[in-house]
Scaffold this active site. Structure first.
Site, PDB file in Angstrom:
ATOM      1  N   ASP A 199      34.741  40.082  22.433  1.00 23.97           N
ATOM      2  CA  ASP A 199      34.528  41.773  23.292  1.00 23.97           C
ATOM      3  C   ASP A 199      34.843  42.759  22.454  1.00 23.97           C
ATOM      4  OD1 ASP A 199      33.548  40.510  25.729  1.00 23.97           O
ATOM      5  OD2 ASP A 199      35.344  40.708  26.857  1.00 23.97           O
TER       6      ASP A 199
ATOM      7  N   GLY B 271      38.999  41.054  33.704  1.00 23.24           N
ATOM      8  CA  GLY B 271      37.565  41.136  33.530  1.00 23.24           C
ATOM      9  C   GLY B 271      37.243  42.581  33.091  1.00 23.24           C
TER      10      GLY B 271
ATOM     11  N   GLY C 240      42.546  44.286  26.814  1.00 23.85           N
ATOM     12  CA  GLY C 240      43.176  43.708  25.323  1.00 23.85           C
ATOM     13  C   GLY C 240      42.192  43.752  24.441  1.00 23.85           C
ATOM     14  N   SER C 241      40.962  43.675  24.535  1.00 27.94           N
ATOM     15  CA  SER C 241      40.073  43.849  23.488  1.00 27.94           C
ATOM     16  C   SER C 241      39.915  45.308  23.026  1.00 27.94           C
ATOM     17  CB  SER C 241      38.520  43.234  23.884  1.00 27.94           C
ATOM     18  OG  SER C 241      38.616  41.845  24.260  1.00 27.94           O
TER      19      SER C 241
ATOM     20  N   LYS D 194      35.959  48.141  30.140  1.00 30.38           N
ATOM     21  CA  LYS D 194      34.380  47.882  30.154  1.00 30.38           C
ATOM     22  C   LYS D 194      34.083  47.251  31.340  1.00 30.38           C
ATOM     23  CE  LYS D 194      34.255  43.283  29.563  1.00 30.38           C
ATOM     24  NZ  LYS D 194      33.963  42.510  30.708  1.00 30.38           N
TER      25      LYS D 194
ATOM     26  N   ALA E 284      38.258  43.705  29.843  1.00 26.20           N
ATOM     27  CA  ALA E 284      38.407  43.947  28.343  1.00 26.20           C
ATOM     28  C   ALA E 284      39.567  44.609  27.983  1.00 26.20           C
ATOM     29  CB  ALA E 284      37.268  44.126  27.827  1.00 26.20           C
TER      30      ALA E 284
ATOM     31  N   PRO F 140      43.878  47.211  34.409  1.00 28.70           N
ATOM     32  CA  PRO F 140      44.565  46.036  34.732  1.00 28.70           C
ATOM     33  C   PRO F 140      44.225  44.830  34.150  1.00 28.70           C
ATOM     34  CG  PRO F 140      42.966  46.967  36.640  1.00 28.70           C
ATOM     35  CD  PRO F 140      43.080  47.907  35.214  1.00 28.70           C
ATOM     36  N   VAL F 141      45.420  43.961  33.905  1.00 27.92           N
ATOM     37  CA  VAL F 141      45.615  42.944  32.767  1.00 27.92           C
ATOM     38  C   VAL F 141      44.803  41.450  33.586  1.00 27.92           C
ATOM     39  CG1 VAL F 141      47.029  41.437  31.630  1.00 27.92           C
ATOM     40  CG2 VAL F 141      47.478  43.942  31.776  1.00 27.92           C
ATOM     41  N   ALA F 142      43.989  40.870  32.551  1.00 26.93           N
ATOM     42  CA  ALA F 142      43.626  39.844  32.937  1.00 26.93           C
ATOM     43  C   ALA F 142      42.565  39.857  34.250  1.00 26.93           C
ATOM     44  CB  ALA F 142      44.433  38.528  33.260  1.00 26.93           C
TER      45      ALA F 142
HETATM   46  P1  ATP Z   1      38.098  39.778  28.989  1.00 28.88           P
HETATM   47  O1  ATP Z   1      37.404  40.417  30.089  1.00 28.88           O
HETATM   48  O2  ATP Z   1      37.965  40.011  27.690  1.00 28.88           O
HETATM   49  O3  ATP Z   1      38.463  38.276  29.258  1.00 28.88           O
HETATM   50  P2  ATP Z   1      40.398  40.538  30.559  1.00 28.88           P
HETATM   51  O4  ATP Z   1      40.160  42.031  30.964  1.00 28.88           O
HETATM   52  O5  ATP Z   1      39.912  39.482  31.532  1.00 28.88           O
HETATM   53  O6  ATP Z   1      39.469  40.462  29.280  1.00 28.88           O
HETATM   54  P3  ATP Z   1      42.843  41.153  29.216  1.00 28.88           P
HETATM   55  O7  ATP Z   1      43.504  42.401  30.141  1.00 28.88           O
HETATM   56  O8  ATP Z   1      42.272  41.786  27.865  1.00 28.88           O
HETATM   57  O9  ATP Z   1      41.790  40.359  30.086  1.00 28.88           O
HETATM   58  O10 ATP Z   1      44.094  40.205  28.973  1.00 28.88           O
HETATM   59  C1  ATP Z   1      43.789  38.727  28.690  1.00 28.88           C
HETATM   60  C2  ATP Z   1      45.042  38.010  28.479  1.00 28.88           C
HETATM   61  O11 ATP Z   1      45.432  38.638  27.184  1.00 28.88           O
HETATM   62  C3  ATP Z   1      46.315  38.537  29.192  1.00 28.88           C
HETATM   63  O12 ATP Z   1      46.958  37.356  30.088  1.00 28.88           O
HETATM   64  C4  ATP Z   1      47.364  39.149  28.283  1.00 28.88           C
HETATM   65  O13 ATP Z   1      48.725  38.556  28.338  1.00 28.88           O
HETATM   66  C5  ATP Z   1      46.891  38.857  26.876  1.00 28.88           C
HETATM   67  N1  ATP Z   1      47.231  39.858  26.117  1.00 28.88           N
HETATM   68  C6  ATP Z   1      47.492  39.883  24.714  1.00 28.88           C
HETATM   69  N2  ATP Z   1      47.395  41.259  24.419  1.00 28.88           N
HETATM   70  C7  ATP Z   1      47.158  41.974  25.388  1.00 28.88           C
HETATM   71  C8  ATP Z   1      46.736  43.581  25.474  1.00 28.88           C
HETATM   72  N3  ATP Z   1      46.851  44.336  24.370  1.00 28.88           N
HETATM   73  N4  ATP Z   1      46.339  43.992  26.804  1.00 28.88           N
HETATM   74  C9  ATP Z   1      46.117  43.081  27.861  1.00 28.88           C
HETATM   75  N5  ATP Z   1      46.410  41.646  27.622  1.00 28.88           N
HETATM   76  C10 ATP Z   1      46.876  41.335  26.508  1.00 28.88           C
END
Ligand code: ATP
Length: 283
Positions: A136, A98, A102-103, A11, A100, A94-96
């Site tokens: 989220d 912004g 994981g959500s 998202k 979502a 990409p992880v963490a």
């Molecule tokens: P949001 O915008 O909801 O804060 P984000 O995109 O910033 O999410 P995510 O990629 O969802 O962040 O990941 C946040 C943290 O959750 C990471 O540090 C990761 O280690 C942990 N995590 C746990 N499960 C997952 C998953 N399935 N995918 C990604 N990260 C995960």
């Protein structure tokens, strides 16, 4: 059916406003959220026993630290599922960042288990389960173009946006969501998104009006600290984006383009070792 594969879409926030800090640590927000085509592929499979989570990205926790694991656990407990579950996440978001990711994986697991075990749950029931997993998650269950209020769980469907190209740029820096919200000073925010104008622009499919109104108040925290965010925004607009803004608590930044060819050219020009770049579209 023993296995189901689901696209878990990322998202972006077309706007993000924080109305108030609540005594329980949460924030009252008002944001227009949009799913994009960039996605993880989540497969959910029946297994002998237990919950197993595998992911091709080694930084993602595999056990109950994974939000997808918790989604499976809550479904097993709530609906008395007498089976093990194996989850595989092909991580492309990409992880963490912004976005979502994981959500969205968690939302895919809820939908996957609903289908795999023929639970027959309606969307509102999945939304109720999603609320218990993360703020989220309900949006990720719904997808599309949505106004999110409350702590992000009060969702109103908007006219779906379509045919808008997105150039998404995720700088290789770590930005802690907790730090961003903790550092946010509501008194220093000078411009807030006009949510009514954004909804109006979406209804009229006026991408220029939409882009002009894209504001994320969390930039008041991240932009002064990380110059690269403003740099990316400026470059995207110089390359023809109708507007550019940070998504969620960052550090991802995206530009919106009504012209797909312009977006493709901008994507070609944006390549840089300091960030990951994606050419995608709203979906
Ligand atoms: P949001 O915008 O909801 O804060 P984000 O995109 O910033 O999410 P995510 O990629 O969802 O962040 O990941 C946040 C943290 O959750 C990471 O540090 C990761 O280690 C942990 N995590 C746990 N499960 C997952 C998953 N399935 N995918 C990604 N990260 C995960």
């Amino acid at each position: 059916m023993d296995l189901i594969e689901i696209k878990a879409r990322a998202k972006i926030n077309l706007s993000l406003d924080v109305k108030a800090k609540r005594p329980d640590g949460y924030h009252d927000v008002c944001m227009v959220m949009q799913t994009i085509a960039l996605h993880d592929v989540v497969s959910v499979e029946k297994a002998e026993s237990g919950i197993e989570v595998m992911c091709n990205n080694p930084v993602i926790p595999s056990g109950n630290g994974n939000i997808a694991y918790r989604a499976a656990q809550i479904m097993i407990e709530k609906y008395g599922i007498d089976s093990g579950i194996k989850i595989n996440i092909d991580k492309r978001i990409p992880v963490a960042a912004g976005l979502a990711g994981g959500s969205s994986d968690a939302a895919a697991v809820l939908k996957g288990i609903n289908a795999l075990f023929s639970l027959g749950l309606e969307q509102h029931e999945l939304l109720d389960v999603g609320k218990c997993i993360g703020a989220d998650v309900p949006f990720c269950i719904k997808g599309g173009t949505v106004l999110a209020e409350g702590i992000g769980e009060i969702l109103t469907d908007l006219t779906p946006l379509s045919e808008v190209s997105i150039v998404l740029v995720t700088p290789k820096i770590n930005v802690s969501t907790a730090w961003v919200y903790k550092s946010l000073d509501l008194d220093v925010i000078q411009s807030r998104p006009d949510t009514y104008a954004i909804i109006n622009a979406i209804e009229k499919r006026d991408i220029d009006m939409l882009a002009k109104n894209m504001i994320n108040v969390l930039e008041t925290v991240t932009v002064p600290r990380y110059g690269i965010i403003e740099e990316i925004k400026t470059r995207l607009v110089d390359l023809g984006a109708a507007g550019s803004v940070m998504s969620g608590s960052g550090p991802s930044v995206f530009g919106v383009f009504s012209d797909a060819q312009k977006a493709k050219n901008a994507y070609g020009e944006m390549k840089d070792d300091r960030w990951d770049c994606f050419l995608t579209h709203v979906e």
